[in-house]
Scaffold this motif. Structure first.
Motif, PDB file in Angstrom:
ATOM      1  N   PRO A 189      -8.278   7.442   8.001  1.00  0.00           N
ATOM      2  CA  PRO A 189      -8.494   6.005   8.181  1.00  0.00           C
ATOM      3  C   PRO A 189      -7.861   5.231   7.022  1.00  0.00           C
ATOM      4  N   VAL A 190      -7.316   4.086   7.328  1.00  0.00           N
ATOM      5  CA  VAL A 190      -6.709   3.244   6.281  1.00  0.00           C
ATOM      6  C   VAL A 190      -7.114   1.794   6.512  1.00  0.00           C
ATOM      7  N   ALA A 191      -6.853   0.973   5.509  1.00  0.00           N
ATOM      8  CA  ALA A 191      -7.052  -0.472   5.679  1.00  0.00           C
ATOM      9  C   ALA A 191      -5.688  -1.082   5.932  1.00  0.00           C
ATOM     10  N   PHE A 192      -5.638  -2.006   6.850  1.00  0.00           N
ATOM     11  CA  PHE A 192      -4.372  -2.589   7.290  1.00  0.00           C
ATOM     12  C   PHE A 192      -4.487  -4.089   7.046  1.00  0.00           C
ATOM     13  N   LYS A 193      -3.741  -4.583   6.081  1.00  0.00           N
ATOM     14  CA  LYS A 193      -3.883  -5.993   5.718  1.00  0.00           C
ATOM     15  C   LYS A 193      -2.648  -6.746   6.175  1.00  0.00           C
ATOM     16  N   HIS A 212      -0.906   2.508   0.100  1.00  0.00           N
ATOM     17  CA  HIS A 212      -0.162   3.616   0.698  1.00  0.00           C
ATOM     18  C   HIS A 212       1.230   3.201   1.156  1.00  0.00           C
ATOM     19  N   ASP A 213       1.324   2.029   1.728  1.00  0.00           N
ATOM     20  CA  ASP A 213       2.587   1.697   2.393  1.00  0.00           C
ATOM     21  C   ASP A 213       2.717   0.184   2.552  1.00  0.00           C
ATOM     22  N   VAL A 214       3.955  -0.252   2.740  1.00  0.00           N
ATOM     23  CA  VAL A 214       4.236  -1.665   2.970  1.00  0.00           C
ATOM     24  C   VAL A 214       5.212  -1.757   4.139  1.00  0.00           C
ATOM     25  N   GLY A 215       5.088  -2.769   4.986  1.00  0.00           N
ATOM     26  CA  GLY A 215       6.047  -2.902   6.081  1.00  0.00           C
ATOM     27  C   GLY A 215       5.948  -4.270   6.727  1.00  0.00           C
ATOM     28  N   THR A 216       6.651  -4.457   7.844  1.00  0.00           N
ATOM     29  CA  THR A 216       6.504  -5.703   8.589  1.00  0.00           C
ATOM     30  C   THR A 216       6.284  -5.391  10.059  1.00  0.00           C
ATOM     31  N   HIS A 217       5.553  -6.254  10.715  1.00  0.00           N
ATOM     32  CA  HIS A 217       5.262  -6.094  12.127  1.00  0.00           C
ATOM     33  C   HIS A 217       5.387  -7.458  12.775  1.00  0.00           C
ATOM     34  N   ARG A 218       6.195  -7.564  13.820  1.00  0.00           N
ATOM     35  CA  ARG A 218       6.467  -8.835  14.491  1.00  0.00           C
ATOM     36  C   ARG A 218       6.793  -9.912  13.454  1.00  0.00           C
ATOM     37  N   ARG A 249       5.776 -10.111  10.541  1.00  0.00           N
ATOM     38  CA  ARG A 249       4.707 -10.381   9.569  1.00  0.00           C
ATOM     39  C   ARG A 249       4.565  -9.180   8.628  1.00  0.00           C
ATOM     40  N   PRO A 250       4.565  -9.454   7.321  1.00  0.00           N
ATOM     41  CA  PRO A 250       4.414  -8.327   6.399  1.00  0.00           C
ATOM     42  C   PRO A 250       2.989  -7.757   6.457  1.00  0.00           C
ATOM     43  N   TYR A 251       2.869  -6.474   6.223  1.00  0.00           N
ATOM     44  CA  TYR A 251       1.535  -5.865   6.125  1.00  0.00           C
ATOM     45  C   TYR A 251       1.490  -4.846   5.007  1.00  0.00           C
TER      46      TYR A 251
END
Lengths: 958, 193
Positions: free
Chosen positions: A80-84, A119-125, A127-129
């Motif tokens: 499980p992770v937190a997704f901001k 853990h990680d950084v990225g973008t979705h649609r 939007r950065p997360y």
């Protein structure tokens, strides 16, 4: 219905609308705000089950200022992770996206058990997360909503937060938004700091956010944050964890003030004093007073948790470490700092190392400071400010700012560069080598070298170094050119004159005797008679020594004559002091205010401006200036005492006591204890004041503290103890000046006891018979001897200089009026030209039958200058048969600490006259009590003492 | 549920010390009204949601301090008004709003670029944009929500001296006059009426 009728109401004012009906309909349309669907407000970005890369959304778990947080599952790693993720409303906002990017950048550098793992950084649609470690438990904010934590638990959480900060600060990362909702209490007792959402690499620019209740004052003023700002926020959280509320109340509908008053005391049972002091220090408005960074804060907490009292040592030890870890960030910070146009860069200059054997090259740092001060891009710390800071660091007064002290002082001031220079001589060639370092990061910045032939080349060398330094600190070449100065022109071309001047300033900063410091300025003027600053210093110091009359006037005129030879700041100083010498203090204060706008770090200017107002009785005007000086860390011994006095005169004595207590808790040294004693005395709490004064003596307050103790013992009616304390000091091997002051205390303690003959002996013994009890004090003391002493008092007043002579004549006039000789009083005052004296005017109004006007004037004076006018009012009222009011006035006088030489004569009289008034009011018991106090104090009084026989007779009759 | 009943319910929860239930009841009862008001105040629906969330947090936090002296409704609008003011002051917000901060520039923009073009709804929107937040609040709370003058004054009072209801009424009349003029310029009402 109400709604309809409201709409039909005709207009009551304003221009008639084109058509009332049409406009009313329009208004209704404009005002229409139908209730909205709440679901829309809570609508999330992502839905349960939605996949983003390898993460599957499980549910929403929280919302922060910048984003939404979901619980998600990493399907590849099966954890499980937190997704901001950014909120939809903010997704298009480049600033918010940039902020998140920075969060990732900063948090990515951190790896610590008390900091949430990224853990990680990225973008979705688009939007950065961020993908972060998922935490189970609750935030400190929700825990605190149920009430405060037990002290041990609160300290434990604070220590874990401090560990996180120490790690982050060590990596050059600030949090900038530390608050309980950013601290997560995991199941199992681990606390983790979340949301380095505002953190940047040190020095990245001005803050964009933060949470008002936890923001340090400098952040609220939009000044750059430092590690000390995080320490402030951490201290607010600890205070809240312990007390259940923050140290400052947070208004529900407004932002907290940028300049909060003193914090609420941390009165929680079970909290050790060392911890209270640590928190109070960390909550200081002055960043320099707070622990330097997370590491220093952690050391303080550990010390407070472990051995009570060990905190300070650990703190000092911590000051030596930690800085090196920031080295990498420092150069980066300096290079990335915006050029001219951004916030000013704070620069400190240590005293030059003089590797020649020529004494007149010792004061060159002052010339360099003058050269740098021309820049609007730089904020140059004055030498006095550096001395103040060095003293704060070491506790002892400092004479020379060497490299070590320079580093400590400039770190405390948050300076971005410290300049260290050495002057050398090779045959006829003089060379100055200047190194600039970042004192916080302990990092090298740049080196400059300049040389010239012959000593006359040195002012030019300083000019060139000043300009090169400004350019190296990223000031635009055009601005350097536009605001430059040639020190030989702007100060003095004579190095010998400058060296004497510098020695004089050093002497004053080192609190040497002012009269000997002035000799340096005279020597400077012998070398260069056109040296405006030296003239100014002679004028400035004339008030602090017994300068011959007219000296200040002549000196300030000479300074004005050569004012073109003074740099911008000093020109303002000269103009301000010239206004003061001409008796135009308003103009002087306005000039100081102007100076403060241009040179906002000049705490001494703020103090002097405040002091001028203070001594004119404008306490409301003085107080903010004193506060400013305090905030700038000006180490002026009387500053805090002035603050509590101003507060007391403004009817805020209790606040003064609170402030003084907070200072004492933060730093229980002799100066603060003495200020506390003063504050308590001003609040009428004489016995408490004695206790504080004793602590000041125990804390090594020396002769000054012992003198204060003697004063306060007398105020508390403990005359024998006051006498013994003064006698001890008068007989020791103290310097003559101290012994003299002790003798004056001895004389006042004896006078309280009616032993005026012995008192006279003490006064006459000082300086072979010439009394140091001069001026008004002498006159009042003499008058205390009764009508027989009037002639002697008059002779004494004739010896005084204007305007004190007129004041003294007015005092004799007041005495005569009170003693039932109004005609003689009027004649004397008129002859002395003292009719405008405020005290006399109050009495004269009374004599003229305008009793209320006179009393009001006396009351106003009482507020301005303390209790003595209350004694006069009491005498006037008693004389007019208004006994009840008279008793009240006498009681006010007795409860206030007016100047000792006045009070020791008036106080016994106030007891006698209050007794008479009480007797006339039929309060025989009250009258007996007053007389018993008087006669107990007077049990060894001179047998022929004025009023003694009357007091005894009155007591017998009762 | 009628407002009076909701307020009684909130008072009961508070009296029992049940702050969570009190806040939930207040938000359920007043939330839609407040959000509607915020939408007309800050104009951008997304911004309005942000402000509403801030308002909800504030209400949650400060409801226990509501002493029940004035109406809960006025107290809530006051919280919302201040939450909106803080939002407008926010640093990132200022960057976006830089071009729209003064009434003059807003009116100038609406007059210069949009003149009389667009349908009635567009023109109404422009007219609303040309009002400052206090004027919008005044219109919504007084006309649509029918708050008494005293309560409108309470909502709009800053930290200093409270606003006088009489002063507010005068202001309201001036606003009406101004709107009439602007409406004429926008072609929303005829010259003659």
């Amino acid at each position: 219905m109400a709604r309809r009728s409201a709409r039909r109401q005709p207009t009551e004012a304003g221009p008639p609308p084109a058509s009332p009906g049409a406009v009313s309909r329009l208004l209704d349309e404009l005002a229409r705000a139908p209730p909205a669907d709440l679901d829309a407000a809570w609508e999330g970005v992502l839905r349960r089950g939605e996949r983003v890369g390898r993460f599957e959304i499980t549910c929403e778990v929280g919302r922060g200022g910048f984003g939404l947080v979901y619980e998600a599952r990493d399907v590849e790693l099966s954890r499980p992770v937190a997704f901001k993720v950014l909120r939809p409303a903010r997704a298009g906002d480049p600033a918010a996206a940039e902020s998140l990017r920075r969060e990732a950048e900063a948090a990515g550098q951190l790896n610590h058990a008390n900091i949430v793992t990224l853990h990680d950084v990225g973008t979705h649609r688009g939007r950065p997360y961020l993908i972060m470690e998922l935490l189970r438990g609750e935030t400190l904010a929700s825990r605190l909503a149920r009430g405060p934590l037990p002290p041990r638990e609160a300290l434990d959480v604070a220590v874990q937060v401090a560990r996180a900060l120490a790690h982050a600060h060590g990596a050059g990362v600030l949090h900038r938004d530390l608050k309980p909702s950013n601290v997560f209490l995991c199941r199992g007792g681990v606390a983790k700091v979340l949301d380095f959402g505002l953190a940047r690499v040190l020095g990245g620019g001005s803050p964009a956010g933060g949470t008002p209740g936890y923001m340090a004052p400098e952040e609220r003023r939009r000044e750059p944050a430092s590690a000390r700002s995080d320490v402030f926020s951490a201290a607010v959280m600890l205070h809240e964890s312990l007390a259940g509320r923050r140290p400052w109340p947070d208004p529900p509908d407004g932002e907290p003030e940028a300049e909060p008053g003193p914090p609420a005391p941390l009165d929680v049972p079970g909290v050790p004093a060392a911890l209270r002091r640590l928190v109070a220090g960390a909550l200081s408005a002055d960043p320099a007073v707070r622990p330097r960074d997370g590491q220093a804060w952690l050391d303080g907490l550990l010390a407070a948790r472990g051995a009570p009292g060990a905190g300070r040592r650990a703190w000092l030890a911590a000051a030596a470490v930690g800085a090196a870890a920031l080295a990498a960030a420092a150069l980066l910070a300096l290079r990335s700092r915006p050029a001219a146009g951004g916030a000013p860069v704070t620069v400190a200059v240590a005293d030059f190392e003089n590797a020649t054997d020529e004494k007149d090259l010792s004061g060159l740092s002052g010339l360099l400071i003058t050269s740098l001060e021309q820049s609007r891009h730089l904020r140059v710390l004055t030498r006095s400010r550096m001395l103040d800071l060095a003293q704060q660091a070491g506790g002892a007064p400092v004479e020379r700012i060497d490299e070590r002290l320079g580093r400590e002082a400039s770190r405390r001031a948050g300076a971005r560069a410290l300049l260290l220079a050495t002057v050398r001589r090779f045959d006829r060639v003089y060379a100055v080598e200047l190194h600039a370092i970042d004192p916080v990061a302990d990092a090298y910045l740049f080196t400059l070298k300049e040389q010239g032939t012959g000593k006359g080349s040195i002012p030019g060398i300083i000019d060139r170094l000043g300009e090169a330094t400004r350019r190296a600190l990223r000031e635009k070449a055009a601005e350097v050119e536009a605001a430059r100065v040639e020190v030989a022109q702007a100060v003095t071309g004579s190095l010998e004159a400058y060296q004497h001047y510098f020695a004089g300033v050093q002497c004053i900063d080192g609190l040497g005797p002012v009269s000997s410091c002035v000799d340096h300025f005279r020597a400077a003027l012998r070398a260069d008679p056109t040296f405006a600053l030296a003239h100014y210093m002679i004028a400035y110091t004339s008030e602090f020594r017994r300068a011959p009359p007219g000296e200040a006037q002549a000196a300030i005129e000479a300074a004005l004559q050569h004012i073109g030879r003074a740099p911008a700041k000093e020109r303002e100083l000269i103009l301000a002091w010239s206004a003061h010498v001409r008796g135009k203090d308003e103009e002087a204060v306005a000039t100081y205010r102007r100076l403060l706008e241009r040179f906002p770090a000049d705490g001494h200017a703020a103090y002097v401006a405040g002091d001028l107002l203070h001594h004119k009785g404008d306490f409301a005007g003085a107080l903010p200036l004193f506060e400013r000086a305090l905030e700038l860390g000006a180490q002026i011994p009387v500053l805090r005492a002035h603050v509590v006095e101003a507060l007391a005169r403004l009817g805020r004595a209790e606040e003064g006591v609170r402030r003084a207590r907070a200072w004492t808790e933060a730093q229980p040294d002799a100066t603060n204890q003495r200020v506390l004693a003063e504050a308590l005395a001003l609040g009428g709490q004489f016995q408490g004041a004695v206790t504080a004064a004793r602590r000041a003596v125990d804390a090594g307050g020396g002769a000054e503290a012992q003198l204060k103790l003697s004063d306060l013992l007398a105020l508390a009616g403990r005359y024998r103890e006051a006498e013994a304390a003064a006698r001890r000091l008068a007989g020791t091997d103290q310097p003559p000046a101290t012994r003299e002051m002790a003798r004056v205390r001895l004389a006042t303690a004896l006078t309280y006891q009616g032993r005026r003959r012995e008192a006279r002996g003490e006064l006459d013994a000082i300086r072979g018979g010439e009394t140091v009890l001069r001026g008004i004090g002498a006159v009042v003391w003499l008058l205390g001897g009764g009508p027989r002493a009037v002639d002697e008092a008059l002779r004494e007043s004739e010896r005084l200089e204007e305007p004190v002579r007129r004041r003294a004549a007015a005092v004799v006039g007041i005495y005569l009026a009170l003693a039932g000789q109004p005609a003689r009083a009027r004649e004397l005052v008129q002859r002395a030209g003292a009719e405008s004296d405020e005290g006399w005017q109050a009495v004269r109004a009374f004599l003229d039958g305008e009793a209320e006007k006179g009393l009001a004037a006396a009351r106003a004076l009482e507020v301005k200058s303390g209790g003595a006018p209350a004694f006069v009012a009491g005498m006037l009222l008693a004389g007019a048969g208004r006994d009840r009011e008279a008793v009240e006035a006498f009681r006010r006088f007795q409860a206030s600490p007016s100047e000792a030489v006045l009070r020791c004569s008036c106080y016994p009289q106030s007891l006698y006259h209050a007794a008479r008034s009480l007797m006339r009011l039929g309060d025989r018991a009250g009258a007996r009590a007053e007389l018993d106090r008087l006669l107990t104090a007077w049990d060894r009084a001179d047998p022929d003492l004025h009023l003694l026989a009357e007091a005894k007779a009155l007591r017998r009759s009762l | 549920m009628r407002p009076a009943e909701m307020e009684t319910q909130v008072r009961d929860h508070l009296a029992r010390g049940d702050h969570r239930e009190a806040a939930a009841a207040a938000l359920r009862g007043l939330g839609p009204q407040v959000l509607g008001y915020l939408e007309s105040l800050v104009l951008d629906p997304d911004d309005a949601r942000d402000v509403f969330q801030a308002f909800a947090e504030e209400l949650w936090r400060w409801l226990p301090t509501w002493r029940g002296e004035g109406s809960l409704r006025a107290w809530s609008y006051r919280l919302a008004w201040h939450a909106a003011a803080r939002f407008q002051r926010g640093a990132w917000r200022r960057r976006r709003e830089r071009m729209r901060t003064t009434l003059a520039s807003r009116i100038a923009a609406s007059v210069a670029t949009e003149s009389r073009a667009g349908g009635r709804r567009d023109r109404l929107r422009r007219l609303r944009q040309a009002l400052d937040p206090e004027e919008r609040t005044l219109l919504v709370l007084r006309l649509d929500r029918e708050l008494p003058w005293e309560e409108v004054a309470l909502v709009l009072s800053g930290d200093g001296a409270p606003l006088e209801p009489a002063a507010l009424r005068k202001r309201f009349e001036r606003l009406k006059g101004k709107l009439a003029r602007m409406a004429r310029d926008q072609g929303l009402v005829d010259e003659e009426g």
